[in-house]
Design a protein around this motif. Structure first.
Motif, PDB file in Angstrom:
ATOM      1  N   ASN A   1       5.483   2.412  -1.928  1.00 18.23           N
ATOM      2  CA  ASN A   1       4.188   1.874  -1.500  1.00 18.23           C
ATOM      3  C   ASN A   1       3.108   2.683  -2.224  1.00 18.23           C
ATOM      4  O   ASN A   1       2.490   3.580  -1.656  1.00 18.23           O
TER       5      ASN A   1
ATOM      6  N   THR B   1      -9.082   2.280   0.898  1.00 15.79           N
ATOM      7  CA  THR B   1      -8.434   2.347   2.213  1.00 15.79           C
ATOM      8  C   THR B   1      -8.492   1.000   2.923  1.00 15.79           C
ATOM      9  O   THR B   1      -7.497   0.559   3.522  1.00 15.79           O
TER      10      THR B   1
ATOM     11  N   ILE C   1      -3.905  -5.100  -4.476  1.00 13.11           N
ATOM     12  CA  ILE C   1      -3.226  -4.092  -5.293  1.00 13.11           C
ATOM     13  C   ILE C   1      -3.891  -3.969  -6.662  1.00 13.11           C
ATOM     14  O   ILE C   1      -4.104  -2.855  -7.172  1.00 13.11           O
TER      15      ILE C   1
ATOM     16  N   GLY D   1       0.246   1.824  -3.217  1.00 16.69           N
ATOM     17  CA  GLY D   1      -1.100   1.638  -2.686  1.00 16.69           C
ATOM     18  C   GLY D   1      -1.431   2.703  -1.651  1.00 16.69           C
ATOM     19  O   GLY D   1      -2.547   3.226  -1.609  1.00 16.69           O
ATOM     20  N   LEU D   2      -0.451   3.031  -0.800  1.00 20.77           N
ATOM     21  CA  LEU D   2      -0.646   4.090   0.190  1.00 20.77           C
ATOM     22  C   LEU D   2      -0.862   5.429  -0.518  1.00 20.77           C
ATOM     23  O   LEU D   2      -1.738   6.213  -0.135  1.00 20.77           O
TER      24      LEU D   2
ATOM     25  N   LEU E   1      -5.975  -1.378   1.341  1.00 20.49           N
ATOM     26  CA  LEU E   1      -4.599  -1.098   1.767  1.00 20.49           C
ATOM     27  C   LEU E   1      -4.367  -1.596   3.190  1.00 20.49           C
ATOM     28  O   LEU E   1      -3.299  -2.127   3.504  1.00 20.49           O
TER      29      LEU E   1
ATOM     30  N   SER F   1      -4.378   5.570  -1.878  1.00 18.68           N
ATOM     31  CA  SER F   1      -5.350   5.713  -0.790  1.00 18.68           C
ATOM     32  C   SER F   1      -5.374   7.139  -0.248  1.00 18.68           C
ATOM     33  O   SER F   1      -6.448   7.750  -0.111  1.00 18.68           O
TER      34      SER F   1
END
Length: 322
Positions: A265, A41, A203, A267-268, A44, A271
């Motif tokens: 996205n 988190t 990333i 990465g989101l 990100l 997370s």
């Protein structure tokens, strides 16, 4: 700073190769990277803060001047990708956590790497940047809502808690980045060239943590899930382009919307899955991050080949016969 800038350009150019290499290392030696998982988190948030540093109010101006392409693109983003993910999860009979994870990455906004891909593809960059920005700002509402509608059958979705998480990890860091740019524009302009490197490292850390934490799951479901992710991304790219073509947009906007719709996205997604579901549910996002950084350059190369053939045909047509 020059060394960092050169390294940043190198890492950006060969990111697809680097992310595959790091993922392989994480699979072979998972304990080297699993310690990163609790910090996904935060990582990100750093990426989103960097995105905020690059945004200007003029980036949103295209929405007011030419709203139609952006509105169509954003609608396509939040309709095509979640529904395609849902259909693939049903068709392939994915396990509940993987099915929910695939829908989650489909419900995420566009990724920042898409803007670079659109530029390389000779697409409409202002439309791409506006789509990324608007879809990101809408994510706190639309991502939990879509996930609740489509994925609650597999895993319980707390839309309210997810809304708060997205605000914390996306909206606040982006807002801080925009504010810092307004307060210290000269400092930010000098530093912005190394931001891609910071985002790339973050990333890579997220992907390696998810891959390392799911070694056994990858060994058992990896091929099926990778096929699902490849299909999800490919259909998204194709339907994004077709949608833009059907509404009569020009080639540059078609390419922008295609890439924006197809590149998420991730990465989101990783997370949110880690915090609200499980490490296994984060796996589709991690694999999506690997794959869309391969498919994006491949699509750019294909369009470049198409453009070169058109140029050759035009030259042959204009050349007078002897």
């Amino acid at each position: 700073m020059n060394v960092l800038h050169l390294f940043s350009k190198f890492a950006s150019k060969y990111f697809a190769v680097i992310v595959i290499f790091i993922s392989m290392i994480a699979f072979v030696s998972p304990t080297t990277f699993t310690w990163i998982a609790p910090h996904i988190t935060l990582l990100l948030g750093i990426i989103m803060f960097g995105m905020g540093l690059t945004l200007k109010l003029s980036d949103f101006g295209v929405v007011l001047k030419k709203p139609v392409p952006v509105v169509i693109g954003v609608i396509a983003q939040f309709v095509i990708m979640p529904l395609v993910a849902f259909g693939i999860a049903i068709a392939l009979n994915l396990p509940p956590e993987l099915a929910a994870g695939l829908v989650l990455v489909g419900a995420c906004p566009g990724g920042t790497a898409s803007n670079v891909m659109v530029y390389l593809a000779k697409g409409d960059v202002p439309v791409s940047v506006a789509m990324t920005s608007i879809s990101t700002l809408l994510a706190p509402i639309l991502t939990p809502f879509i996930l609740f509608i489509l994925a609650d059958q597999w895993l319980p979705v707390d839309a309210g808690a997810m809304f708060v998480s997205i605000v914390k990890v996306i909206i606040i860091p982006i807002a801080l980045g925009i504010i810092l740019r307004r307060l210290l524009p000269n400092f930010v302009d000098k530093s912005v060239t190394v931001l891609p490197l910071i985002s790339i490292v973050a990333i890579l850390a997220i992907v390696s943590a998810v891959v390392g934490g799911n070694k056994e799951n990858i060994a058992t479901t990896g091929l099926l899930l990778f096929a699902a992710v490849m299909l999800h991304n490919s259909v998204g790219l194709a339907l994004g382009y077709i949608t833009a073509k059907l509404v009569g947009l020009d080639e540059a906007k078609r390419r922008a919307i295609s890439i924006e719709v197809g590149m998420q996205n991730s990465g989101l997604g990783a997370s949110l899955a880690t915090v609200h579901f499980s490490p296994l549910a984060a796996l589709p996002s991690a694999l999506f991050s690997v794959w869309h950084n391969i498919s994006g350059p491949l699509l750019v190369t294909f369009w470049g080949w198409i453009d070169s053939k058109r140029t050759k045909v035009d030259m042959d047509t204009k050349t007078p016969s002897l």
